[in-house]
Design an enzyme around this catalytic site. Sequence first.
Site, mmCIF file in Angstrom:
data_model
loop_
_atom_site.group_PDB
_atom_site.id
_atom_site.type_symbol
_atom_site.label_atom_id
_atom_site.label_comp_id
_atom_site.label_asym_id
_atom_site.label_seq_id
_atom_site.Cartn_x
_atom_site.Cartn_y
_atom_site.Cartn_z
ATOM 1 N N GLY A 219 0.804 -1.229 0.000
ATOM 2 C CA GLY A 219 0.000 0.000 0.000
ATOM 3 C C GLY A 219 0.829 1.267 0.000
ATOM 4 N N CYS A 344 24.035 3.722 -0.889
ATOM 5 C CA CYS A 344 25.339 4.356 -0.747
ATOM 6 C C CYS A 344 25.552 4.888 0.646
ATOM 7 C CB CYS A 344 25.533 5.454 -1.777
ATOM 8 S SG CYS A 344 24.757 6.990 -1.401
#
Length: 680
Positions: A219, A344
Amino acid sequence: MVATIVTIMNEIYLDANATSPVLPAAIAAADAVMRDGFGNPSSTHCTGLRARATLDAVRQRACRLLGVGAGRLTFTSGATEGIQTAVLSALCAIRDRRARGEATGDLLLYGATEHKAVPETLAHWNRLLGTGLELRQLPVDTYGRHQLDVLRALAPRAAMVCTMAANNETGVISDLDGIAAVLCASGTEAYWMVDSVQALGKLELNLSATRIDYAPFSGHKLYAPKGIGMLYVRQGAPYTPLMCGGGQEAGQRAGTENMAGVAALGAVLEALENGAMRSHAQLDAYRARLAEALRGALPGIVFNAPFGQALATTLNFSVPGLSGKELLDLFDAAGVRVSAGSACSSAKAAPSYVLEAMQLPHWRCAAAVRMSFGPMADDDFIDAACARIAHCGEALRKAGLLPSDGQALAGDGIVQMSVAGESTWLILDAASASCVIIDPLAALAPRIADLMRCQGYRVRAVLATGADTSGREALLARLDHQPDAPTIAVRLANGAQAEAVAIGGQLLATLPQPAGALYLLGRADGAVLAAAAIGFAFVGAARTPDLAGVAAAGTILCGAHDAGAVALLGAAADDGTALGHAVDAAALDDFLAAHPGAMLIDVREPFEHAAAGAGSWHGRPACSVPLSRLAGQAGQWLRSERRPLVFFCRSGARGETAARCLHRLGYRNAWHVSGNFSLN
Ligand code: PLP
């Protein structure tokens, strides 16, 4: 309506594939259920029956929209749970078939660009159930689409096949019809799961008309809150509940239902059914406008997925010379929320495995950024996003990171550039537009060469403290002009003769070492470089260099490692206890009132500062001293009165590094802002 949500707090939220804002109608529906319709759908009194009616109505709407037909639709906590249930169901069935002596495939095939939830779940249940099947990646082509010829070859051996409907990083849409055709033609009995998370609201789905056995949904990727999802199971597909207990969800998923989530999802599905989501043509036009704005702002930008085969709501791109982290910081400073296409960390970016699977060049995989919006975006939102993107381009130009017709921020002084814990030092002189570079890292070579080009600087010398000269060679190969500084003979304080180059009215003298060299920067008096005249020593990996008789105590040592790269000659070695003081963001106003002389210092990079237009914070002027320039500035602070210095950045990490560094240098009145704060 959605634009008002996504521009809350002046944010342009372009990270819808990670999670989306919650639709106001969904918030209202959840609120109503919690206030009035709070019953347990399993209760047989009227309060319970009302809750049951809500549950049934939302399920019916979902079944209609997804074409569930005679299949089943179960509410879950999200897609990860749906994936567990599908994999558990398929593996239990395979195990049972094998126990009965029936033949099954021996491969668990999954697309190379699947969300990690899929291979991790396959490995987990395969191990737990002891099914002993082989996990095998199904490769994708350079457009990110599954290689159907490989599937054709492997399908007869497949026990389960997992392929996503659309990719979360690139938006690439899978050829589900093609996959179905291969599976049907092979006659395999493999179970097929299609992770449909990114497809909801963006692609037409008629599940019961397909061969798909399981399709999990989430959702929170489409304007509903987190904690609610759905799992489609084809009629006749095997099913094993993940959770047992009170028999809810027709015995398929025990636990009292998340009614607030179900009601909120129902409101989103109602909006979808009523045509509130934009058409494909509209979304295509929005993507085209964003792409145009990006091309204008970021010269050289490359898009990492073909627009013709990807969701219009996802743009994945890389920009030569800029890391994903830098782009993310830039956009964030301008109030534009995007995500690095690759996971990262601050120092080291892990390249995107999705782009690697598409065999894109390494730099594109390592520097990718994803921009994604929801299918209820509107014109105002896209206008605002394009304007901010253009502003980001201007900030990069101002900071001298892109070619500029106007005046770039003049680079002057000492700049530290770091990658993965290693540092390169630049000594820049704006007046003569020249520069000396010490220990260039190969990874930074393109970036430094671009910087020199954009700022019109000439590199006078490229020096190395160690024996490894690969970074130096990589940089020299990229420079427009080769270094040309003549060497000058100087005498050091210990009487030794040294070679030096001139930069910005100072001399940089070479002090040969057994395995390389150290460099001393100072203002010479004639041909003599006195110890007290030396401000900085570039010492490479030498943490405690022997500079006795050559440089005075208090010389700033610039090292090769970015944690602790800056130290003071003669000071005790850093034992890691220099922490700097923290000011909680919530208490910053009180702190500033109590310390009227405190100086606020933004340690974000110049392009972030320019993008944020941040000249003040908390009603005080805020000066910009990027972390990369801290060493150059530190000397001045150390010589001046010790007023409180309060460092801040985006998340608090760089501010803390700056405060620690100042503490290590003996400036104890250094603070950093911690806690939950917002800069825009
Ligand atoms: N599959 C895909 C393609 C996704 O993008 C995500 C979320 O990032 C998931 C699965 C996991 O979804 P959830 O957060 O609902 O568990």
